[in-house]
Design an enzyme around this catalytic site. Structure first.
Site, PDB file in Angstrom:
ATOM      1  N   LYS B 107       0.820  -1.229   0.000  1.00  0.00           N
ATOM      2  CA  LYS B 107       0.000   0.000   0.000  1.00  0.00           C
ATOM      3  C   LYS B 107       0.843   1.263   0.000  1.00  0.00           C
ATOM      4  CE  LYS B 107      -0.163  -2.119   4.234  1.00  0.00           C
ATOM      5  NZ  LYS B 107      -0.499  -3.492   4.564  1.00  0.00           N
ATOM      6  N   GLY B 136      -7.081  -6.602   3.347  1.00  0.00           N
ATOM      7  CA  GLY B 136      -6.820  -8.047   3.331  1.00  0.00           C
ATOM      8  C   GLY B 136      -7.785  -8.875   2.508  1.00  0.00           C
ATOM      9  N   GLY B 189       1.503  -9.621  19.348  1.00  0.00           N
ATOM     10  CA  GLY B 189       1.857  -9.608  17.930  1.00  0.00           C
ATOM     11  C   GLY B 189       0.841  -8.877  17.061  1.00  0.00           C
ATOM     12  N   ASP B 203      -0.847   4.058   7.951  1.00  0.00           N
ATOM     13  CA  ASP B 203      -1.237   2.862   7.207  1.00  0.00           C
ATOM     14  C   ASP B 203      -2.664   3.005   6.651  1.00  0.00           C
ATOM     15  OD1 ASP B 203      -0.925  -0.136   6.579  1.00  0.00           O
ATOM     16  OD2 ASP B 203      -2.726  -0.110   7.837  1.00  0.00           O
ATOM     17  N   LYS B 207      -4.004   3.247   2.552  1.00  0.00           N
ATOM     18  CA  LYS B 207      -5.098   2.461   1.980  1.00  0.00           C
ATOM     19  C   LYS B 207      -6.208   3.376   1.468  1.00  0.00           C
ATOM     20  CE  LYS B 207      -3.992  -1.364   5.081  1.00  0.00           C
ATOM     21  NZ  LYS B 207      -4.220  -1.840   6.480  1.00  0.00           N
TER      22      LYS B 207
END
Lengths: 430, 430
Positions: B107, B136, B189, B203, B207
């Site tokens: 992206k 996704g 995580g 981020d 997108k």
């Protein structure tokens, strides 16, 4: 510039009128996105003089829809006549045989003749596209065939009929009966004068049969769909569902199991927090569960002129751009016969409502019947007590095989203290 | 049988490893759906000896990813290296120049160089596909470019970053602070060691810039995205939001207005019943609002190896089948420059939280500042009272222009009784 794509629109009801409007109004963007113009070469409908709320000037009128299949300059026939037989079927068959692409919103036709029509399309090198046949504006066919092409989808389930979802939502919000809400929905135009197609689950079953074929790459098998409608859903069951943190939805479910493929349409109890439960009123929602993608949910308007026309236009742009996909995602010759899993073998939880005369030993008798059929209970609700009138007893079970549950229910129904047919609703944990 | 599609996978991190696994594991269904086999002709990653949890036997290893662009037998380069510059950019440029199709999940690269790369792809007759770059597993690029091709989409908005959505969901459910939840997310995580890319909204902005170009057929303009992150969201604001029937989500919004196109990423208050509010935890959700389709919502996993690999596979099947679409839906030469609408001109409702010393006349002063800037109030919440400590006062406004609201806020911030910087959160009514 590539030459225009010439289309013919057969059927000018609500959807047909919107398709014509869309193609005229969005001509510029359609041309940009298609790389060529989309041109309405002809239209056909029974009554040319009916006021359809839009200007027919400049459109060429053909009185016999079947004649469209014979016109050499027409590239695509858009079939919006409806019905699984008669003119709709003849038109689609003739158009494909004549090497024309077909775009249709006709779920009944595809549910009954989908495999044969797909074979015909493949044989003549034509597209048979039907995004509009399932869940209106939702690009669910495209998402399953193309967007999730890398997945083995384990299950697809959805709210496929806006009328039923509207009725169930209204019943829950207002506490009114099925009959009252149906009659209101008919006045508002959300339900047909003869509502059986919707409320008995047939429309959902047509759509599910199509989804199943696309999802599992198998032949369309409408006859194998287990179908139950929503007429017997009572305000009492809706109230108990809320108390249990559940919501009643009419779902279509297609699931791959070791026993074959389950295809069923029936009222389900789903957790209130399940994303699909958030689709209320006339909305449709479909969940596909892929082995790599995990669950993907689509929600939107499943019916109405605009949303359906949007889906038809998407199919037309695909054809205009030269994007080709076999009707059910793989060549029709590779579609395997669907091996149906019997509903009696379904394994899951159940909701059971009994109306019992409140006397000692009833619950013991009920429990014994369940125990003898290896059904174990998750919860029992019995609150209202009345010496004179039957009171509801609501039971939910752990996972059990449907045949076992039904065995226990038969025995329970025969108890003297049980005064109405027990109500059984399947619980689905998504 | 058509010859196999030969692909090279560059980058074997979590996503790359899953792409290789998917292509191997689903070889049979990919071949059925593509009409030809998909063959991994080569892989490339920095460290060939790293254990990636799958068997590399039989895969041809190329140490320099750029070399893949020069191999004549490779049809498609799958770029999973990441980063807007360096090897990823060089590889994509070289591959396109060499006439190879490119599939990427990158992206940042597309947000910064999307228009130029689309021009390059068009010029060389190649596909540049990036379903995996946004949300996704959700087929949102396909849905916008193809599924909604008949619509002028008025607005697209979505939860585009699972890390932020997870943090906000956890904060609401547990009442903990941003810092505590972030630290936990890092341990699990769900968040990077350096979380700024996610939590500062970058981020999501990458997108959104891609979605905007696809939605409105304009050049990608990342620089024009107004970006705010979630670091300043406090448990207090989350609690007040719940009290107001609202929920805080980090949204990306692209909207066509008379003033140009709004592109903004920032925390929003949305009604709890808004379908998008139901997407909780790591899930992504995107709504597109078309003039014919009305609102279509997609929900699913926006990150992770499996869901991202699913999107990469969809792009590969499209290429294998010969389904072609210009990168941003229309030819790159037709993409118009994006005319950005200034955030100061946004018209909407606002949530305003002040920390004030509880003394007579404070509310009068605040109200006067709002009135003088033509801001009208919808609600005022002031419950906690304390003679010693500052107390929160929460105001919500009716629709107002952002510049007016900010003028009032500046004056309010300067009041002696207002002891912290006022918190402003935009309210969006979907």
């Amino acid at each position: 510039m590539t030459k225009p794509l010439n289309i013919a629109v057969a059927g000018l009801g609500n959807v047909g009128a919107k398709v014509v409007t869309l193609i005229q109004q969005q001509a510029e963007i359609l041309e940009q996105r298609s790389g060529r113009a989309i041109n309405i070469a002809a239209v056909s409908a029974r009554n040319p003089s009916l006021d359809r709320g839009f200007d027919l000037t400049g459109l060429r009128w053909v009185s016999d829809p079947l004649a469209l299949a014979a016109e050499p300059e027409i590239d695509v026939v858009v079939e919006l006549i409806g019905g699984s037989e008669g003119p709709a079927r003849h038109l689609v068959e003739r158009a494909l045989s004549a090497g024309k692409h077909v775009v249709t919103a006709n779920k009944a036709l595809l549910a009954h003749h989908g495999t044969a029509l797909a074979e015909m399309a493949d044989r003549h090198g034509c597209v048979l596209a039907f995004e509009a046949a399932v869940a209106g504006a939702l690009p669910i066919i495209k998402s399953l065939r193309e967007g999730l092409a890398g997945n083995r989808v384990r299950e697809v389930h959805g709210i496929l009929n806006g009328t039923c979802n509207y009725i169930l939502t209204e019943m829950r919000e207002t506490g009114r009966s099925f009959a009252e809400v149906l009659s209101e929905a008919q006045k508002l135009g959300y339900a047909e004068a003869d509502p059986s197609f919707d409320v008995d689950g047939v429309d959902s079953a047509h759509k599910l049969a199509i989804l199943t074929a696309v999802t599992f790459g198998c032949a369309v098998n409408f006859a194998a769909v287990h179908v139950e409608g929503i007429r017997h859903i009572s305000p009492l069951d809706i109230a108990y569902a809320s108390e249990l943190g559940l919501r009643i939805k009419l779902l279509g479910i297609a699931r791959r199991t070791d026993r074959g493929i389950e295809q069923r349409v029936h009222p389900c109890l789903v957790p209130q927090q399940a994303p699909i439960a958030a689709a209320e009123g006339v909305f449709n929602a479909v969940v596909a569960d892929g082995d790599f993608a995990d669950k993907v949910l689509l929600v939107g308007r499943g019916a109405g002129g605009g949303p359906t026309a949007s889906a038809v236009a998407a199919d037309l742009v695909d054809i205009a751009r030269g994007r080709r996909t076999p009707p059910f995602g793989i060549p029709a010759s590779a579609l395997e016969p669907l091996r149906p899993a019997a509903i009696a073998d379904r394994v899951g939880a159940y909701y059971l409502r009994l109306m019992v005369v409140d006397r000692p030993g009833v619950i013991a008798d009920v429990s014994a019947a369940l125990r003898d059929h290896a059904v174990s209970l998750e919860s029992v609700l019995q609150r209202a007590r009345s010496p004179d009138q039957p009171v509801p007893v609501v039971l939910t079970t752990h996972e059990t095989r449907e045949a076992d549950l039904m065995g226990a229910v038969s025995r329970i129904a025969a108890l003297a203290a049980v005064v109405e047919t027990p109500r059984v609703i399947r619980i689905e944990q998504f």
